[in-house]
Write an enzyme that holds these catalytic residues in place. Structure first.
Site, PDB file in Angstrom:
ATOM      1  CB  SER A  42       7.557 -33.118  74.907  1.00 39.96           C
ATOM      2  OG  SER A  42       6.769 -32.060  74.229  1.00 39.96           O
ATOM      3  CG  HIS A  49       2.123 -33.915  73.916  1.00 34.76           C
ATOM      4  ND1 HIS A  49       2.930 -34.512  72.950  1.00 34.76           N
ATOM      5  CD2 HIS A  49       2.744 -33.194  74.628  1.00 34.76           C
ATOM      6  CE1 HIS A  49       4.101 -33.723  72.987  1.00 34.76           C
ATOM      7  NE2 HIS A  49       4.141 -33.119  74.192  1.00 34.76           N
ATOM      8  CG  ASP A 106       1.375 -36.131  70.831  1.00 38.11           C
ATOM      9  OD1 ASP A 106       1.094 -35.075  70.425  1.00 38.11           O
ATOM     10  OD2 ASP A 106       2.260 -36.584  71.482  1.00 38.11           O
TER      11      ASP A 106
END
Length: 751
Positions: A573, A699, A669
């Site tokens: 991320s 995600h 995502d």
């Protein structure tokens, strides 16, 4: 005296497997009893464990670098049962005391072999393969049946599992081999386990088909030993291939039930790829997905069950066993959403975790995904093996399903929820049960994040040591945690890892599930950096911290036991964004690139993202666009500054000269399109790059530990890192890059 020709033969076999993208489970002893060993007493001899350990040490010395997984003894309790009680295997005894003694000796032989392999093959993961029938009395109301069943259960199951629990070093995994349940009838000959109930389905071996026993034995093995489990044998002897498909269906569902209970099942190997020699039964039993016609020059016959099993491997759905078979003339089938899609940079690059077979309307937790396997099961007998192909340089992505980036569209919110991996759904439900409404209060958000990650805690295994260090940075210090294999023989490679959390959340405790497994699997040191967080420390402070920590790593490599020439950079991320920015910054400063950049669920453009709901599209579950924009503004308060390539790598005018990249993104995502665009841009700049799209996930959803997708994605990362450290990253990702992937050549067919 060792048979050099035999070792050379197996070296060629193992090299051939590796060249074809297969990962081997090697069994050191499988039922055979050499004459010289039998003459010295065989498994009755008091020094048998030491003799076996000598052999294990030599095998490790000569072949260890080729053996990722080694099983010491195949079914030690069956060796003792058949050779010393039933008498149908050498040495042919029919004596209970001899059987008990041999059973104990074989357990000690496993221990001795583990110790030997630790010394001569330190990178080999060692285990033992246990035949674990579900032992029950034929008549629970008959005392003699109950007593005899208890004895057999003790000898064949309990004693071996408890030995692994109690011995100082049981190995790294336990193999569970299951075919049937044994209903013990004391009225029969005492050396027989009994007969199946009348009228129940049986195999050519006379064994009852009883899939529920597999679930029960997996639970028992997991609870007793605490070790990761590989199902190293499970299959059916039959001449009716439809029975084989039905057996696969019922037993894979039994594995799925165990996974749903939290059993740590890492892989499934079907017995068998080919028809085999079945010891005292000869060639009559037909276990193979691929038959051997012994009346026609040993011709191989690929059964429909092999194609059906391949569909399970490539789709991740048990129900794919029953999908339409290919048209033999055209090689096509009726379209289904689980088929390989047209060539493109994401064609087949999928860690499949799609639980949508026959789920009740509106209940995303009604069904578990099929068990996906460790790359070790890529022997052609694994379930859920992700396969990937890389194509030529794509044009920039124009939409969620453009011809350049084929793939299924997100669909409605309800459809997305129905397809999300159930373990992720359960974690989200557990979090939501105690969560506060979404808040922009950072203290609250950080507390919620810490609580969420505690649900995903993943402490290091016994093979990993963890140390903490302090690194001086501008205006202060930051902490670094190093996950490192214990007692390595030489300096190890390093994976410089940056946690996620939107540049605002996260710390050294929130990424255990991404550090320990990779350190074990590669093996390597994972250097996890606790960079300072926004909004207290906006851009460029977090990036500067990472660059400073990277320089510290290289400067202190010797004392850390790290090879400074074998370093990769990666992150999840926000950490993936920082990793990509680091590679750009290193290039701009004229410094060497790392061996690989692993960009996992990373954002590549921090300019304000439009809300899909305003455009009439459904919001994707998990991370919301509004939340992402909020995080981005904390990191880069001025939206105009977000065009800086060190903030938004996708905005860089030139990506040439960067490290090879592995890009991982989830199907649902909201950052998926950014990741796919960045992959395309890297390839357009001649940077070797591969992508994985994880189906059925939100995600970062695969960070949930003890799920099959968590294991699978970690194995993919580890495989890419191994090849980066081995210097085998060549061209635009050849089959040597990632063991789980195929690129320039077709994927290996499942056997």
């Amino acid at each position: 005296m060792w048979d050099t020709a035999a070792f050379d033969h197996y070296a060629r076999v193992l090299d051939g497997l590796r060249e074809h993208g297969l990962t081997a489970f090697v069994t050191l002893q499988h039922f055979t009893l050499p004459r010289w060993f039998a003459a010295r007493g065989g498994w009755s001899a008091p020094d048998a464990p030491e003799i076996f350990a000598e052999f294990a040490a030599e095998a490790g010395h000569r072949l260890g670098d080729r053996i990722p997984f080694a099983g010491t003894v195949n079914e030690p309790q069956i060796v003792a049962f058949n050779g010393y009680l039933k008498g149908n295997h050498p040495p042919g005894y029919r004596d209970r005391d001899r059987m008990v003694a041999a059973n104990e000796t074989l357990m000690r032989a496993h221990d001795a072999a583990v110790t030997a392999l630790r010394a001569t093959a330190p990178n080999t993961r060692v285990g033992v393969c246990l035949q674990l029938p579900l032992v029950q009395p034929a008549d629970p109301d008959t005392a003699a049946d109950v007593e005899l069943a208890d004895w057999y259960r003790e000898m064949l199951v309990t004693r071996h599992l408890e030995h692994l629990r109690d011995t100082p070093d049981p190995g790294d995994w336990v193999g569970v081999q299951y075919y049937t349940r044994a209903r013990v009838n004391a009225a029969l000959e005492r050396q027989r386990l009994g007969e199946p109930p009348a009228g129940t389905p049986t195999t050519q071996m006379g064994w009852e088909v009883y899939p529920d026993g597999l679930t029960e034995m997996l639970r028992l093995a997991g609870e007793t030993t605490g070790l990761p489990i590989y199902i190293t044998e499970n299959g059916i002897a039959t001449t009716d291939d439809a029975e084989r498909v039905a057996y696969l269906d019922s037993h894979l569902r039994a594995v799925r039930a165990a996974l749903a209970d939290g059993v740590d099942v890492r892989g499934y190997l079907h017995w068998s790829a080919f028809d085999n020699f079945e010891w005292t039964h000869g060639y009559r039993p037909r276990f193979g997905l691929i038959g051997i016609d012994r009346d026609n020059d040993l011709e191989r016959v690929i059964h429909p069950s092999a194609h059906a099993y391949r569909r399970v491997i490539t789709s991740g759905r048990i129900a794919a066993l029953h999908d339409p078979a290919p048209d033999t003339a055209t090689g096509t089938t009726r379209p289904t959403r689980t088929e390989a899609e047209p060539d493109g940079p994401w064609a087949g690059d999928r860690a499949k975790a799609d639980p949508t077979e026959s789920e009740p309307e509106g209940d995303p937790t009604a069904s578990e995904p099929v068990p996906e396997t460790d790359p070790a099961t890529r022997s052609g007998a694994g379930v859920g093996c992700a396969q990937a192909e890389t194509a030529g340089d794509p044009a920039p992505r124009s939409g969620p399903d453009s011809p350049e980036f084929p793939g299924r569209s997100a669909g409605s919110l309800k459809e997305m929820l129905m397809r999300i991996d159930p373990p992720v759904v359960r974690l989200l439900q557990r979090v939501a049960a105690g969560a506060q409404p979404e808040s922009r209060d950072l203290a609250l958000r950080r507390a919620q994040s810490a609580a969420t990650m505690r649900l995903a805690a993943f402490p290091p295994g016994p093979d990993i040591e963890v140390t903490e260090h302090t690194v001086p940075v501008a205006d202060g210090t930051i902490a670094v945690r190093v996950w490192r294999p214990r007692n390595p023989q030489t300096p190890v490679p390093a994976y410089f890892f940056l946690h996620g959390g939107g540049w605002v959340l996260g710390n050294l405790d929130t990424a255990e599930a991404e550090c320990g497994p990779v350190a074990s699997l590669v093996p390597c040191a994972v250097v996890h950096v606790d960079y300072r967080l926004a909004p207290e420390h906006p851009f460029p402070t977090p990036l500067d911290d990472c660059l400073t920590a990277y320089a510290w790593l290289l400067e202190h490599a010797d004392e850390l036991g790290i090879d400074p020439d074998l370093v990769a950079i990666g992150g999840a991320s926000a950490g993936g964004n920082l990793a990509a920015a680091m590679c750009l910054a290193l290039r701009e400063r004229g410094l060497p690139q790392p061996g690989l950049q692993v960009l996992d669920a990373a954002p590549f453009d921090l300019t304000p993202m439009p809300d899909p709901v305003a455009a009439g599209e459904p919001a994707r579950p998990g991370l919301s666009v509004a939340e992402f924009n909020m995080f981005a503004r904390h990191y880069v308060p001025e939206a105009e500054a977000a065009v800086n390539p060190l903030v938004s790598p996708l905005r860089a005018a030139d990506l040439s000269g960067l490290a090879p990249a592995l890009v991982v993104v989830a199907e649902y995502d909201p950052l998926r399109e950014q990741a796919e665009d960045y992959l395309a841009a890297l390839r357009a700049a001649d940077v070797p790059a591969a992508g994985i799209r994880v189906l059925g996930h939100i995600h970062g959803g695969w960070v949930v530990p003890a799920t099959v997708t968590h294991t699978l994605v970690n194995e993919m990362r580890a495989a890419a890192l191994r090849h980066a450290f081995a210097g085998t990253l060549v061209g635009p990702l050849t089959p040597r890059l990632i063991e789980r992937f195929a690129a320039a050549e077709p994927a290996p067919q499942p056997a």
